[in-house]
Design a protein around this motif. Structure first.
Motif, PDB file in Angstrom:
ATOM      1  N   THR A   1       0.858  -1.189   0.000  1.00 48.03           N
ATOM      2  CA  THR A   1       0.000   0.000   0.000  1.00 48.03           C
ATOM      3  C   THR A   1       0.893   1.238   0.000  1.00 48.03           C
ATOM      4  OG1 THR A   1      -0.102  -0.011   2.400  1.00 48.03           O
ATOM      5  CG2 THR A   1      -1.845  -1.144   1.249  1.00 48.03           C
ATOM      6  N   ASN A   2       0.435   2.252  -0.701  1.00 46.13           N
ATOM      7  CA  ASN A   2       1.280   3.418  -0.912  1.00 46.13           C
ATOM      8  C   ASN A   2       1.109   4.451   0.201  1.00 46.13           C
ATOM      9  OD1 ASN A   2       3.062   5.174  -2.070  1.00 46.13           O
ATOM     10  ND2 ASN A   2       1.746   5.740  -3.798  1.00 46.13           N
ATOM     11  N   GLY A   3       1.937   4.342   1.214  1.00 44.34           N
ATOM     12  CA  GLY A   3       1.955   5.338   2.275  1.00 44.34           C
ATOM     13  C   GLY A   3       0.584   5.610   2.840  1.00 44.34           C
ATOM     14  N   GLY A   4       0.248   6.881   2.960  1.00 43.52           N
ATOM     15  CA  GLY A   4      -1.011   7.249   3.599  1.00 43.52           C
ATOM     16  C   GLY A   4      -2.083   7.667   2.618  1.00 43.52           C
ATOM     17  N   GLN A   5      -1.971   7.250   1.355  1.00 45.42           N
ATOM     18  CA  GLN A   5      -2.858   7.804   0.326  1.00 45.42           C
ATOM     19  C   GLN A   5      -4.267   7.225   0.298  1.00 45.42           C
ATOM     20  OE1 GLN A   5      -2.342  10.412  -1.336  1.00 45.42           O
ATOM     21  NE2 GLN A   5      -0.365  10.557  -2.347  1.00 45.42           N
ATOM     22  N   CYS A   6      -4.554   6.202   1.069  1.00 43.33           N
ATOM     23  CA  CYS A   6      -5.866   5.557   0.977  1.00 43.33           C
ATOM     24  C   CYS A   6      -6.972   6.462   1.522  1.00 43.33           C
ATOM     25  CB  CYS A   6      -5.868   4.241   1.747  1.00 43.33           C
ATOM     26  SG  CYS A   6      -7.467   3.448   1.803  1.00 43.33           S
TER      27      CYS A   6
ATOM     28  N   GLN B   1      -6.297   0.891   4.448  1.00 41.27           N
ATOM     29  CA  GLN B   1      -6.510   2.106   5.235  1.00 41.27           C
ATOM     30  C   GLN B   1      -5.625   2.144   6.479  1.00 41.27           C
ATOM     31  OE1 GLN B   1     -10.698   2.135   5.935  1.00 41.27           O
ATOM     32  NE2 GLN B   1     -10.681   0.342   7.246  1.00 41.27           N
TER      33      GLN B   1
ATOM     34  N   THR C   1       3.199   0.729   6.690  1.00 38.46           N
ATOM     35  CA  THR C   1       3.826   2.011   6.393  1.00 38.46           C
ATOM     36  C   THR C   1       3.959   2.848   7.661  1.00 38.46           C
ATOM     37  OG1 THR C   1       3.677   4.029   5.117  1.00 38.46           O
ATOM     38  CG2 THR C   1       1.617   3.117   5.897  1.00 38.46           C
ATOM     39  N   ASN C   2       4.857   3.783   7.597  1.00 36.46           N
ATOM     40  CA  ASN C   2       5.017   4.718   8.696  1.00 36.46           C
ATOM     41  C   ASN C   2       4.116   5.924   8.562  1.00 36.46           C
ATOM     42  OD1 ASN C   2       6.890   3.950  10.603  1.00 36.46           O
ATOM     43  ND2 ASN C   2       8.560   4.196   9.140  1.00 36.46           N
ATOM     44  N   LEU C   3       3.468   6.059   7.420  1.00 39.18           N
ATOM     45  CA  LEU C   3       2.926   7.368   7.072  1.00 39.18           C
ATOM     46  C   LEU C   3       1.440   7.547   7.351  1.00 39.18           C
ATOM     47  CD1 LEU C   3       4.983   7.834   3.835  1.00 39.18           C
ATOM     48  CD2 LEU C   3       5.232   9.088   5.968  1.00 39.18           C
ATOM     49  N   ILE C   4       0.792   6.549   7.908  1.00 41.04           N
ATOM     50  CA  ILE C   4      -0.635   6.707   8.189  1.00 41.04           C
ATOM     51  C   ILE C   4      -0.808   7.428   9.512  1.00 41.04           C
ATOM     52  CG2 ILE C   4      -2.708   5.448   8.876  1.00 41.04           C
ATOM     53  CD1 ILE C   4      -2.577   4.952   6.093  1.00 41.04           C
ATOM     54  N   SER C   5      -0.016   7.018  10.469  1.00 45.29           N
ATOM     55  CA  SER C   5      -0.260   7.495  11.813  1.00 45.29           C
ATOM     56  C   SER C   5       0.674   8.650  12.162  1.00 45.29           C
ATOM     57  CB  SER C   5      -0.036   6.314  12.753  1.00 45.29           C
ATOM     58  OG  SER C   5       0.443   6.759  13.971  1.00 45.29           O
TER      59      SER C   5
ATOM     60  N   TYR D   1      -7.202  12.944   4.859  1.00 42.51           N
ATOM     61  CA  TYR D   1      -5.946  12.538   5.521  1.00 42.51           C
ATOM     62  C   TYR D   1      -5.711  13.309   6.814  1.00 42.51           C
ATOM     63  CZ  TYR D   1      -5.308  11.122   0.698  1.00 42.51           C
ATOM     64  OH  TYR D   1      -5.487  10.586  -0.537  1.00 42.51           O
TER      65      TYR D   1
ATOM     66  N   ARG E   1      -8.009  12.146   9.513  1.00 38.49           N
ATOM     67  CA  ARG E   1      -7.552  10.885  10.089  1.00 38.49           C
ATOM     68  C   ARG E   1      -6.400  11.126  11.071  1.00 38.49           C
ATOM     69  NH1 ARG E   1      -5.810   7.099   5.455  1.00 38.49           N
ATOM     70  NH2 ARG E   1      -3.942   8.362   5.594  1.00 38.49           N
ATOM     71  N   MET E   2      -5.458  11.970  10.673  1.00 38.13           N
ATOM     72  CA  MET E   2      -4.300  12.203  11.544  1.00 38.13           C
ATOM     73  C   MET E   2      -4.690  12.992  12.788  1.00 38.13           C
ATOM     74  SD  MET E   2      -1.041  12.618   9.068  1.00 38.13           S
ATOM     75  CE  MET E   2      -1.515  13.670   7.753  1.00 38.13           C
TER      76      MET E   2
ATOM     77  N   GLU F   1      -6.424  10.753  15.254  1.00 41.22           N
ATOM     78  CA  GLU F   1      -5.529   9.902  16.037  1.00 41.22           C
ATOM     79  C   GLU F   1      -4.820  10.713  17.122  1.00 41.22           C
ATOM     80  OE1 GLU F   1      -2.902   7.104  14.016  1.00 41.22           O
ATOM     81  OE2 GLU F   1      -1.456   7.402  15.628  1.00 41.22           O
TER      82      GLU F   1
ATOM     83  N   PHE G   1       1.032  15.786   1.548  1.00 42.73           N
ATOM     84  CA  PHE G   1       0.731  14.913   0.401  1.00 42.73           C
ATOM     85  C   PHE G   1      -0.751  14.994   0.126  1.00 42.73           C
ATOM     86  CE2 PHE G   1      -1.568  11.406   2.411  1.00 42.73           C
ATOM     87  CZ  PHE G   1      -1.234  11.566   3.743  1.00 42.73           C
TER      88      PHE G   1
ATOM     89  N   SER H   1      -3.901  13.551  -3.053  1.00 45.66           N
ATOM     90  CA  SER H   1      -4.135  12.866  -4.317  1.00 45.66           C
ATOM     91  C   SER H   1      -5.564  13.115  -4.748  1.00 45.66           C
ATOM     92  CB  SER H   1      -3.897  11.360  -4.160  1.00 45.66           C
ATOM     93  OG  SER H   1      -4.780  10.850  -3.200  1.00 45.66           O
TER      94      SER H   1
ATOM     95  N   ARG I   1       5.855   6.501  -5.153  1.00 46.88           N
ATOM     96  CA  ARG I   1       5.807   5.992  -3.789  1.00 46.88           C
ATOM     97  C   ARG I   1       5.821   7.122  -2.765  1.00 46.88           C
ATOM     98  NH1 ARG I   1       7.098   0.408  -3.682  1.00 46.88           N
ATOM     99  NH2 ARG I   1       7.765  -0.108  -5.775  1.00 46.88           N
ATOM    100  N   HIS I   2       4.839   7.081  -1.901  1.00 43.45           N
ATOM    101  CA  HIS I   2       4.761   8.079  -0.841  1.00 43.45           C
ATOM    102  C   HIS I   2       6.025   8.032   0.032  1.00 43.45           C
ATOM    103  CE1 HIS I   2       2.041   9.893   2.547  1.00 43.45           C
ATOM    104  NE2 HIS I   2       3.130  10.576   2.360  1.00 43.45           N
ATOM    105  N   GLU I   3       6.394   6.824   0.463  1.00 41.47           N
ATOM    106  CA  GLU I   3       7.547   6.697   1.369  1.00 41.47           C
ATOM    107  C   GLU I   3       8.810   7.322   0.773  1.00 41.47           C
ATOM    108  OE1 GLU I   3       5.477   4.116   1.170  1.00 41.47           O
ATOM    109  OE2 GLU I   3       5.021   3.604   3.256  1.00 41.47           O
TER     110      GLU I   3
ATOM    111  N   PHE J   1       5.732   3.736  -8.737  1.00 41.03           N
ATOM    112  CA  PHE J   1       4.809   2.800  -8.080  1.00 41.03           C
ATOM    113  C   PHE J   1       3.783   2.260  -9.077  1.00 41.03           C
ATOM    114  CE2 PHE J   1       1.403   1.777  -4.894  1.00 41.03           C
ATOM    115  CZ  PHE J   1       2.144   0.902  -4.117  1.00 41.03           C
TER     116      PHE J   1
END
Ligand SMILES: Cc1cc2nc3c(=O)[nH]c(=O)nc-3n(C[C@H](O)[C@H](O)[C@H](O)COP(=O)(O)OP(=O)(O)OC[C@H]3O[C@@H](n4cnc5c(N)ncnc54)[C@H](O)[C@@H]3O)c2cc1C
Ligand code: SF4
Lengths: 451, 434
Positions: A374-379, A400, A439-443, B292, B295-296, B299, B318, B320, B378-380, B404
């Protein structure tokens, strides 16, 4: 007055409206189908052959015309418009009628093939020419099965023409079906060799590792029989694990297998109907692994039996083949597996019943480089991936959370990656180590650590 | 400890789930008016287009909530009593809380013009709007869409799949001109036009016209053009939904004012997501209205609610989107107009709708942002390069790692590099002369 703000458009494109060409094509298809069933009511074999061929040709061409026109009008891209608004693809009345007709066909095919007598007879010249022997109901079935994969394969290629992965994969299933599951076995029969399917392996073709089958093949005159024995054993026991290690289960299930081939082509309009609930997953696990276990056990027992001179089981092999063939082969893979396409989706057999899928799945889960990244946090949790997963995997559940998807049932058709509107998913292979790492990028917790 | 969350959007729900992860004992109640269960707002368009049904856009199955002991309640909160620590519901019931999270989201902006109340004029935000659109788009000869942003183009695509001709009015000189650089914007415009959408740039509505029955019959633009239509869709942005908060003593500006810990001025009351306005230590105020960020923030606020105060940190930007068939991804900073210190490299496919843009700082050559159309990155990798201030040279050499796209897709690294080399030499040649 309108000056610089004048409309810039180049004519509205009614992509989703059925136009005259499409309607005409559908009408011709219906006429073709009618011709095709006429032999059932007539008794002149020559006329019947004519009807059969005429009907098949007409309906095939009409269907192809319909597909070409449909996709010619639309831009390349994901075209799932109206899938859940049309009855035919969302369990409406048409879907039920289709399911009843398909199921009816399977019931006649398995239990009352005598009613297909005229159609089978009409196919005699073809069978003689291709295989050097008269047609039977399996030849009739195989021919239409192959035709369905080819015609609907063209549709899949047109529909997914923006995706090289889908195009190449579809061509692969079409070729494997046409060559390895149709022409080559027929050709072998023509040469008086055993009818052998090089694209089917134990445990799907369970008897390909039974002592009886191997013994029979080995006794064939000439080297071909021995090669078949070698092929069966090597691929089933060594080739499958190696290929699955490098590519995942998909090398077989969505690139080679004939059942998968039908699901990916003729079944494509129904892929969204698979059940994604946790309950369905529980059934899946509870059914498919016992079937695999059963086949493994039986195979072992039969070998033991054969080594001990047959005193444990006697002639059980025969009885087993008949019983298993009836319950699993006929009822499960045929009647429910294909007959219920329009109601339960295209992969019911592959998901709940196929021992080969279970075997490949265990390998994929524990011994493979394959995963869906899954691509980072893009979902955006939209759900397209889960909805269009034919195996009923809740892909979004993982996406997600930014977790890679590694599921035993995944056949790697790649449709989740194709339909995702945010470019989140990708089928990849890589080192097994760290395969499950999210991924590290969701949270934001992780982002903080990174910063 | 009873935590009450108002709003079951991505913000409220992420907070509730995170609280449950952090603590097995907190009692959690989520009150929301729009729907019983959490659904994905971003997927509403796919329901209209028939890609999915409502049940498919619910990210969690219904068993998830009772099993995780998250109590869902459908209802409208009408008042927050900050003294008594109570919320009042529309059925007059009250609910006590120890901690309260306000995550009430946004409301679509309304055009303040004559005719705005006519039947057939609508925004697109909620489930209710989806139903209204279903009704409003029956027997329509033409629809006019106002607003050149993401909702506008989503509406255009939606109506397109129902074979409804669309006139799309965009105020800016280019589509989404406030965000997209001109080249990207032009590519998308040509894609819009290729669908036969009647795109009007630099066009603004002056008046919405109606017929005797109170139904919309057309719009008149500022240039005097009259476009007959039976549906007007508004995609002109959203504003924080804070009607409820007024007169409760909670400080608001455009949104509910919160500090970096997402705390409001009242102890034990928090706000996050679309409805919150973040007040940074440097007095800067921002409202973030994205999936996004919701969501962040959801949390982060869960940590604060559970007693471990955490600052909200956004990380590297970021986003999209998808414009009909063109996917868009962006990482880092790519503004519509280049800053004085910034350089840009752009590669465009000669005939397909694909482009790659890399922005960098002129003096250090460090890469600051990526814009991708029709190509997935790729996001990362992009995030890491930007965070580690990698130079353009490095990035171009390693571009392959960022790709990607699915297997068997054509890779364009070579073309990109060649194009960039040309552009680069040209830039330096120019500089040498000057
Ligand atoms: C059509 C559309 C497409 C979008 N696409 C994208 C995208 O692609 N990417 C992206 O990043 N963002 C996108 N967004 C924006 C994104 O959806 C929002 O930023 C996000 O949903 C905000 O989440 P939230 O939880 O803060 O608020 P919301 O999702 O608005 O949830 C708030 C909830 O609180 C309820 N509520 C409000 N007041 C009360 C009250 N008094 N009592 C009880 N309940 C109340 C509301 O009914 C609502 O259900 C899109 C938005 C729309 C409308
Ligand atoms: S992975 Fe893609 S398709 Fe699946 S939910 Fe996320 S954004 Fe939607």
């Amino acid at each position: 007055m309108s000056n610089h703000q004048e409309s810039l458009s180049i004519g509205y494109n009614y992509q989703d409206e059925t136009d005259t060409i499409q309607k005409a094509a559908l009408a011709l298809f219906a006429v073709g189908l009618l011709l095709l069933v006429l032999p059932l009511f007539s008794f002149n074999p020559e006329v019947n052959t004519f009807f059969l061929w005429g009907g098949t040709t007409l309906s095939t061409l009409a269907l192809l015309l319909y597909f070409f026109r449909t996709y010619q009008k639309s831009h390349p891209g994901v075209r799932n418009n109206g899938v859940w608004l049309r009855g035919s693809t969302s369990r409406g009345k048409i879907a039920w009628v289709t399911a009843v007709v398909l199921t009816g066909f399977y019931i006649i095919l398995y239990w009352f093939p005598q009613y297909l007598g005229n159609l089978i007879e009409a196919l005699n010249p073809t069978s003689q020419w291709l295989r050097g022997k008269p047609a039977d109901h399996w030849f009739l079935y195989g021919s239409f099965y192959t035709l369905a994969i080819l015609v609907m394969g063209v549709r899949a290629i047109l529909k997914y023409r923006h995706s090289p992965y889908q195009i190449i994969r579809t061509i692969s299933v079409m070729l494997f079906q046409f060559l390895f599951a149709y022409l080559i076995p027929a050709f072998l029969m023509l040469l008086n060799e055993p009818e052998f399917y090089f694209s089917y392996f134990w445990p799907l073709k369970y008897d390909y590792l039974f002592p009886g089958t191997l013994g029979y093949l080995a006794k064939e005159p000439g080297a071909l029989g021995v090669f078949m024995v070698f092929w069966s054993v090597i691929i089933s026991l060594i080739g499958v694990p190696i290929l699955t290690y490098f590519f995942g289960k998909r090398w077989y299930c969505s690139w080679v297998c004939g059942c998968g081939g039908l699901a990916e082509t003729a079944g494509d309009p129904y892929r969204q109907l698979s059940d994604k609930s946790r309950k369905a997953w529980k059934y899946e696990v509870a059914i498919i692994y016992p079937i695999l276990g059963f086949i493994v056990l039986t195979t072992l027992l039969l070998w033991l039996n054969s080594m001990l001179g047959g005193w444990i089981l006697g002639s059980l092999s025969n009885g087993f083949s008949q019983a298993y063939g009836f319950f699993i082969g006929a009822i499960f893979s045929g009647v429910i597996g294909v007959g219920f396409y329009p109601i339960m989706g295209s992969r019911v057999w592959c998901r709940f019943g196929c021992p080969m899928a279970a075997y490949l799945g265990l390998l994929q889960k524990h011994f493979s480089r394959f995963r869906i990244t899954t691509n980072g946090g893009q979902c955006i949790s939209c759900g397209n991936c889960s909805t269009y997963c034919e195996m009923g995997i809740d892909v979004r559940w993982y996406a997600q959370q930014g977790k890679p998807i590694i599921r035993a049932s995944c056949v790697g058709c790649g449709m989740c990656a194709t339909v995702c509107p945010r470019g989140v998913l990708n089928l990849e292979t890589g080192p097994q180590e760290g395969r499950y790492m999210p991924t590290n990028l969701i949270s934001p917790e992780n982002i903080r650590i990174l910063n | 400890m009873h935590v009450v969350v108002i709003g079951n959007g991505v913000t409220g729900i992420t907070a509730a789930i995170t609280i449950r992860k952090l603590s097995a004992t907190h009692q959690i109640t989520v009150i929301s008016s729009e729907s019983e269960h959490f659904f994905s707002r971003t997927a509403l368009m796919y329901v209209y287009m028939g890609h999915m049904q409502y049940q498919h856009i619910k990210p969690y199955e219904d068993w998830f909530w009772p099993e995780n002991n998250i109590n869902l309640q459908q209802g409208q909160v009408t008042y927050i009593d900050v003294e008594q620590k109570q919320v009042l519901l529309d059925d007059q019931a009250t609910l006590n809380f120890d901690k309260l999270l306000i995550a009430t989201g946004s409301k679509p902006n309304i055009l303040n013009l004559p005719g705005k109340e006519l039947n057939g004029v609508q925004g697109f935000y909620s489930l209710n709007d989806l139903q209204t659109l279903e009704a409003n788009s029956k027997d329509v000869n033409r629809a006019v869409l106002v607003g050149g942003g993401l909702i506008g183009i989503e509406l255009a695509e939606m109506l397109y799949t129902r074979c409804i001709p669309v006139s799309f009015l965009v105020r800016e000189e280019h589509y989404w001109g406030s965000v997209l650089p001109k080249e990207e914007s032009q590519m998308i415009q040509s894609h819009i036009l290729a669908h036969g959408i009647d795109l009007h740039l630099k066009a603004e509505v002056e008046e919405i016209l109606g017929d005797a029955s109170g139904k919309v019959s057309g719009v008149r633009t500022k240039s005097g053009e009259v476009i007959p239509c039976q549906l007007v869709g508004l995609g002109i942005g959203v504003f924080p939904n804070i009607d409820l908060i007024r007169n409760c003593g909670i400080k608001t500006n455009r949104g509910i004012l919160v500090n970096e810990y997402l705390e409001t001025n009242i102890p034990d009351i928090f706000a996050a997501g679309d409805c919150a306005e973040l007040e940074k230590p440097d007095q800067q105020k921002v409202v973030e209205q994205l999936w996004y960020t919701g969501r962040m923030q959801g949390e982060t606020v869960a940590y604060s609610i559970c007693g471990t105060r955490k600052k909200y940190e956004r990380g590297i930007w970021f986003n999209s989107a998808k414009f009909f068939d063109i996917e868009y991804q962006t990482y880092g900073k790519v503004s519509a107009r280049l800053g004085p210190e910034e350089g840009t490299l752009l590669w465009q496919h000669p005939n397909r709708k694909k482009s790659i843009r890399i922005n960098y700082l002129l003096h250090t050559q460090e890469v600051i942002g990526f814009n991708l159309l029709g190509i997935r990155y790729r996001h990362e990798v992009c995030e890491r390069w930007i965070r580690e201030k990698k130079t353009l040279d490095f990035v171009l050499k390693h571009l392959k790692e960022a790709n990607f796209d699915p297997e068997f897709y054509r890779r364009y690294e070579k073309e990109v590099l060649r194009k960039f080399n040309e552009q680069f030499t040209a830039t330096f040649a120019l500089k040498d002369k000057g």
